[in-house]
Design an enzyme around this catalytic site. Structure first.
Site, PDB file in Angstrom:
ATOM      1  N   HIS A 136       4.587  -5.170 -19.998  1.00 51.82           N
ATOM      2  CA  HIS A 136       4.981  -4.093 -18.886  1.00 51.82           C
ATOM      3  C   HIS A 136       4.839  -2.659 -19.496  1.00 51.82           C
ATOM      4  CE1 HIS A 136       8.195  -3.928 -15.799  1.00 51.82           C
ATOM      5  NE2 HIS A 136       7.369  -3.091 -15.722  1.00 51.82           N
ATOM      6  N   LEU A 196       0.964  -1.301  -0.066  1.00 51.57           N
ATOM      7  CA  LEU A 196      -0.002  -0.110   0.030  1.00 51.57           C
ATOM      8  C   LEU A 196       0.833   1.386  -0.058  1.00 51.57           C
ATOM      9  CD1 LEU A 196      -3.042   0.235  -0.004  1.00 51.57           C
ATOM     10  CD2 LEU A 196      -2.719   0.945   2.388  1.00 51.57           C
ATOM     11  N   ARG A 213       4.451  -4.058   4.852  1.00 55.11           N
ATOM     12  CA  ARG A 213       5.405  -4.498   5.899  1.00 55.11           C
ATOM     13  C   ARG A 213       5.080  -4.173   7.084  1.00 55.11           C
ATOM     14  NH1 ARG A 213      10.568  -1.512   3.139  1.00 55.11           N
ATOM     15  NH2 ARG A 213       8.910  -0.149   2.534  1.00 55.11           N
ATOM     16  N   SER A 214       4.114  -2.836   7.348  1.00 55.23           N
ATOM     17  CA  SER A 214       3.478  -2.593   8.667  1.00 55.23           C
ATOM     18  C   SER A 214       2.180  -1.744   8.272  1.00 55.23           C
ATOM     19  CB  SER A 214       4.535  -1.797   9.579  1.00 55.23           C
ATOM     20  OG  SER A 214       4.796  -0.322   8.842  1.00 55.23           O
ATOM     21  N   GLU A 268      11.654 -10.817 -19.134  1.00 58.58           N
ATOM     22  CA  GLU A 268      11.163 -10.103 -20.208  1.00 58.58           C
ATOM     23  C   GLU A 268      12.332  -9.740 -21.174  1.00 58.58           C
ATOM     24  OE1 GLU A 268       9.814  -6.544 -17.974  1.00 58.58           O
ATOM     25  OE2 GLU A 268       8.197  -7.831 -16.920  1.00 58.58           O
ATOM     26  N   ASP A 280       1.115  -7.952 -16.326  1.00 53.11           N
ATOM     27  CA  ASP A 280       1.934  -6.885 -17.009  1.00 53.11           C
ATOM     28  C   ASP A 280       3.644  -7.030 -16.838  1.00 53.11           C
ATOM     29  OD1 ASP A 280       2.012  -4.303 -18.581  1.00 53.11           O
ATOM     30  OD2 ASP A 280       3.088  -3.612 -16.787  1.00 53.11           O
ATOM     31  N   ARG A 339       6.129  -6.755 -10.046  1.00 58.84           N
ATOM     32  CA  ARG A 339       7.153  -7.295 -10.447  1.00 58.84           C
ATOM     33  C   ARG A 339       7.090  -8.821 -10.597  1.00 58.84           C
ATOM     34  NH1 ARG A 339       8.805  -3.026 -11.953  1.00 58.84           N
ATOM     35  NH2 ARG A 339      10.551  -2.220 -11.686  1.00 58.84           N
TER      36      ARG A 339
END
Length: 311
Positions: free
Chosen positions: A276, A149, A172-173, A258, A253, A229
């Site tokens: 992409h 986020l 992560r938090s 790639e 995407d 990714r």
């Protein structure tokens, strides 16, 4: 004195005059061959490097450029830039965090809409005069999970709210500035959503966060979108789930190798694939190059760069 920038990116040529108008001289090296040649033969000229996350910049390349002071990465991801090597040599690294977030979010939602509503197959059917009609899910009150986020994830959430979706996320938090439901693991997030959008950076820290167990938790009625990714998702597990009906569909995407896309993905009818391009728009390209110019100007004026990256 004019500073020289080695430009490794290939997607923003139309906006590179922004750098030239800011007083920088450019060496264009958008292919592996021209890149290697520039590093080998013009290393003494190069003061700065402009790259992308997947293109990166290696420790050996840094060592070949004695005047290199700054590496600017277009886009948010910087996974193939050797950050410890840059730090050891005192080289500043910047990225384009947040600059193309609206465009990436638009593309994420476009993939989700086209996938869930079966637009590519419906279009192909109409063109063949087959008049194929298939009942597909709606979006109202669906549970959307966002993995990561940051700027892109927040932009996706903003758009999803317009569809009256229920939003959960894993970071992560937890974030104190949002009211969305926080899940304490990627698997827990997958288990609580109908649609899962990957918007987290790449790199070793996020490798296969969406693994077989998370895909199984998303389930046979779940849809996955990845505009981040490819390394964040276990591609082998994803393909297996798509092939055997344990996942309803995927919109991708980004890919592991790639520009090569596995044939196992190409032949599936429950995927939507794009090359992409999520971050590409005239607005995003212009603003991204302008951010690079602003970072370079700040760096060479002895001021703090705007978007530093640390190892």
């Amino acid at each position: 004195m004019t500073k020289t920038v080695l430009v490794l990116v290939e997607s923003v040529n139309e906006y590179l005059p922004i750098l030239e108008q800011s007083g920088f001289r450019l060496i264009l090296a958008p292919t592996p061959a021209t890149r290697a040649e520039a590093v080998a033969t013009r290393g003494d000229e190069i003061d700065a490097v402009l790259t992308r996350g997947p293109l990166g910049f290696t420790a050996d390349e840094m060592a070949a450029l004695p005047k290199l002071g700054i590496i600017c990465v277009i886009g948010a991801g910087y996974e193939q830039v050797d950050l410890p090597a840059a730090e050891a040599r005192g080289i500043t690294v910047t990225n384009g965090a947040g600059v193309n977030a609206p465009t990436v979010a638009d593309h994420a939602m476009s993939l989700l809409l086209s996938l869930v509503r079966d637009i590519p197959l419906a279009d192909a059917s109409a063109r063949r005069s087959e008049w194929r009609k298939v009942t597909r899910p709606s979006f109202t009150h669906k549970r959307l999970g966002i993995l990561g986020l940051g700027a892109v994830g927040l932009a996706i959430a903003k758009r999803a709210q317009g569809f009256d979706m229920q939003i959960s996320y894993h970071n992560r938090s937890p974030r104190a500035d949002v009211d969305f439901h926080y899940c304490d693991s990627p698997r827990a997030l997958a288990a609580e959503c109908d649609f899962l959008i990957i918007a987290t950076p790449g790199g070793g820290g996020t490798q296969h966060l969406i693994d077989k167990s998370a895909i199984e938790a998303l389930g046979a009625d779940g849809f996955l979108i990845n505009i981040a990714r490819a390394s964040v998702v276990d591609t082998e597990a994803l393909v297996d789930a798509l092939q055997h009906g344990r996942l309803a569909g995927a919109g991708l995407d980004v890919f592991d190798d790639e520009p090569h896309i596995p044939d196992s993905l190409k032949i599936l009818h429950n995927v939507v694939l794009t090359p992409h391009v999520a971050g590409l728009s005239p607005e995003a390209s212009r603003d991204t190059v302008q951010m690079v110019a602003n970072n370079l100007l700040a760096f060479y004026a002895g001021k703090p760069v705007l978007t530093p990256v640390h190892s």
